[in-house]
Design a protein around this motif. Sequence first.
Motif, PDB file in Angstrom:
ATOM      1  N   ASN A 104      46.659  42.107  13.460  1.00 47.80           N
ATOM      2  CA  ASN A 104      47.388  43.377  13.336  1.00 47.80           C
ATOM      3  C   ASN A 104      48.213  43.544  14.619  1.00 47.80           C
ATOM      4  O   ASN A 104      47.653  43.676  15.700  1.00 47.80           O
ATOM      5  CB  ASN A 104      46.398  44.549  13.180  1.00 47.80           C
ATOM      6  N   ALA A 106      49.613  45.898  15.909  1.00 48.87           N
ATOM      7  CA  ALA A 106      49.399  47.159  16.640  1.00 48.87           C
ATOM      8  C   ALA A 106      48.399  46.995  17.783  1.00 48.87           C
ATOM      9  O   ALA A 106      48.434  47.744  18.764  1.00 48.87           O
ATOM     10  CB  ALA A 106      48.926  48.252  15.685  1.00 48.87           C
ATOM     11  N   GLU A 137      42.106  55.058  15.693  1.00 51.69           N
ATOM     12  CA  GLU A 137      42.299  55.142  14.231  1.00 51.69           C
ATOM     13  C   GLU A 137      42.559  53.762  13.639  1.00 51.69           C
ATOM     14  O   GLU A 137      42.134  53.463  12.527  1.00 51.69           O
ATOM     15  CB  GLU A 137      43.481  56.068  13.905  1.00 51.69           C
ATOM     16  N   ILE A 138      43.267  52.923  14.403  1.00 51.09           N
ATOM     17  CA  ILE A 138      43.567  51.560  13.925  1.00 51.09           C
ATOM     18  C   ILE A 138      42.298  50.702  13.947  1.00 51.09           C
ATOM     19  O   ILE A 138      41.979  50.012  12.985  1.00 51.09           O
ATOM     20  CB  ILE A 138      44.648  50.883  14.815  1.00 51.09           C
ATOM     21  N   LYS A 141      39.484  51.044  11.226  1.00 47.64           N
ATOM     22  CA  LYS A 141      39.623  50.340   9.943  1.00 47.64           C
ATOM     23  C   LYS A 141      38.848  49.031   9.895  1.00 47.64           C
ATOM     24  O   LYS A 141      38.553  48.523   8.823  1.00 47.64           O
ATOM     25  CB  LYS A 141      41.102  50.030   9.670  1.00 47.64           C
ATOM     26  N   ASN A 323      55.147  46.887   9.319  1.00 49.00           N
ATOM     27  CA  ASN A 323      53.732  47.219   9.492  1.00 49.00           C
ATOM     28  C   ASN A 323      53.554  48.694   9.855  1.00 49.00           C
ATOM     29  O   ASN A 323      54.050  49.138  10.897  1.00 49.00           O
ATOM     30  CB  ASN A 323      53.152  46.292  10.587  1.00 49.00           C
ATOM     31  N   GLU A 324      52.854  49.426   9.019  1.00 43.71           N
ATOM     32  CA  GLU A 324      52.669  50.872   9.203  1.00 43.71           C
ATOM     33  C   GLU A 324      51.915  51.207  10.497  1.00 43.71           C
ATOM     34  O   GLU A 324      52.239  52.163  11.191  1.00 43.71           O
ATOM     35  CB  GLU A 324      51.901  51.472   8.012  1.00 43.71           C
ATOM     36  N   ASP A 325      50.867  50.430  10.776  1.00 39.35           N
ATOM     37  CA  ASP A 325      50.085  50.681  11.995  1.00 39.35           C
ATOM     38  C   ASP A 325      50.947  50.498  13.236  1.00 39.35           C
ATOM     39  O   ASP A 325      50.922  51.309  14.165  1.00 39.35           O
ATOM     40  CB  ASP A 325      48.886  49.720  12.083  1.00 39.35           C
ATOM     41  N   LYS A 328      53.400  53.378  13.636  1.00 37.30           N
ATOM     42  CA  LYS A 328      52.761  54.620  14.070  1.00 37.30           C
ATOM     43  C   LYS A 328      52.500  54.609  15.588  1.00 37.30           C
ATOM     44  O   LYS A 328      52.825  55.560  16.297  1.00 37.30           O
ATOM     45  CB  LYS A 328      51.441  54.771  13.312  1.00 37.30           C
TER      46      LYS A 328
END
Lengths: 362, 362
Positions: A104, A106, A137-138, A141, A323-325, A328
């Motif tokens: 990921n 992020a 928050e990431i 998950k 990538n949304e993460d 953000k």
Amino acid sequence: MKRRRFLQQLTTGLVAGAVASPAIAQSQPTIRWRLACSWPKSLDLLYGTGEAFCKRVSQITDGKFEIQLFAAGELVPALQVMDAVQSGTIECGHTLAAFFFGKNPAYAFDSGVAFGLNARQQNAWQYAGGGMEILREIYKKVGIVQFPCGNVGAQMGGFYRKEINSVEDLKGLKFRIGGLGGVILSKLGVVPQQIAPGEIYPALERGALDAAEWIGPYDDERLGLHKVAKFYYYPGWWEGSAQETLMVNQRAYDPLPQLYKDAIEGAAAEQNVMMIAKYDAKNPEALRRLVAAGVQVRQFPRAILDACYKATFETYDELAAKNEDFKKVYEHWQKFLADSNLWFRVVEANLDNYRFLMSAQR
Amino acid sequence: MKRRRFLQQLTTGLVAGAVASPAIAQSQPTIRWRLACSWPKSLDLLYGTGEAFCKRVSQITDGKFEIQLFAAGELVPALQVMDAVQSGTIECGHTLAAFFFGKNPAYAFDSGVAFGLNARQQNAWQYAGGGMEILREIYKKVGIVQFPCGNVGAQMGGFYRKEINSVEDLKGLKFRIGGLGGVILSKLGVVPQQIAPGEIYPALERGALDAAEWIGPYDDERLGLHKVAKFYYYPGWWEGSAQETLMVNQRAYDPLPQLYKDAIEGAAAEQNVMMIAKYDAKNPEALRRLVAAGVQVRQFPRAILDACYKATFETYDELAAKNEDFKKVYEHWQKFLADSNLWFRVVEANLDNYRFLMSAQR
């Protein structure tokens, strides 16, 4: 306070403790954890941070919460520490989140990214700017709770077998560099290779690599990179801050007594400041030794920095679109970065630049 | 690790704890201490550091070691915190060592001195460069054990009722500034006045002061200085790092259980990184608000910095000739400073300057 009065108070306290206070040992469990880190013992400032963390947790829990430390490869390979924490094979790990950029992108913000926050700005963002919360928050998950735990500061740009004079010289360069920095450099034709620290020297020696970056003078000297590549470039723009992370398995963390959670939080923050203090104290003399050993220190030409800067923010925008993460965290981080840079430029950098100039003339 | 397996381990631990481990509560006394700080509650980042320190110590000792916090003036006046710790009226204090420059000029190095180490360099010197140890020898003479506990970073140069365009403009300037900075500026004709934060605003308003420095945008705004003086100068070269200190009475400290000593050490280091993170996060937006309120931000002219730089090192040499403690710390510190500046200039400042420039152009 007179000594007698103090001792009296202490004695009163002792009696009160035995009678009225809750018995910590009876209410708190003895817990044994394992912490795997991504560092060999030879990189003593990185490995030593894990040691100091485990020691402090043990001390302040009077030995009730013991965390055993394992070097890279002892329990799990250096680059599999996060997987091991996530699966619960080990309760916690000490590593660089950027290693896991592939899972990921992020996560990279938890280490520090190219042309991003410096070490002080990174702490400000993490602890007081909302960074740690947004990253939690990431991590949530994947069942991990993370804590900043160490920083090496701005890095050097690595050892090169030949001089890098233009953007053209980057084309086809087989360069040991991990994560996001590698992705950015690949836009300029570099062939990035992420390999664990113990394997860098032999690869550079036999020519499988043209260049390799690791950290800075103190650690690079320990890896012996200067023996096989002469040109040492700065700055390591892809890591203006390389913060290490303590990753804890959420299922192991949640049922801990509050006291032990507090011990982890406090000890991780303490080691966050201690690690960089050690690097900042030891890098100057290591650089001096490297120069004495014949290393040629070189600055990246401005044209290269400009090309890299452009490629960097293009890469961020591309990642944010996919990538949304990443999007953000990037948006949050980018606003903090702009405000913080303005402030640091006015005061810190202004004074530092004057001091450094005058200091060099003395 | 599967949740079941973890809970099983936890249960086993609980049993082992109840049977075999030493009972912390029975072996550790309940202790109540008082901590006086030099800050009013309104300076919430300074005062809040004491709060967070006391809270952490309580948390990790399960409430057995409670330290009660008092704001400036509640138990002792802001500028008498060190005396109160030394005499044992209170067990510990949170203050700026530089306030006590008059007792021994060597204390100034525990805060940071003019054209000296920045906040990161200060930590490196204190924790990993031998600074804390050498200062401990000085403090030991007055029965105090000290711990770095917070830093505000490089400061602003204060609010001025009129512009400062030349060294000539400093002559006769009634300026609120404490300690060593005041001594240096008096060489250039400034009339330095050390007064506690709560009294700065009225003195500046009624013209008893021509100018006043306190810290930086976030705190200066709280003191309301911009309402009575329009020109806000940078950089505050006399404090490139203003580190706060936790001072503990040696007679209170020595008999503490090791567990509590470790709690103090760990919590102080944690707050050292937390305080500056908060300042670094909050100063940018405070500066923005001040500018929106009509404050004129000005840079000290180079000729003034040069005159101040010269006066600074002359002052150090004079103090070293007169005071053995100052000489001892100064020599140690000066060597560290020179090496550290060289390194920071090569990597950190090089990258920061490029980043800040590019960031301002985006």
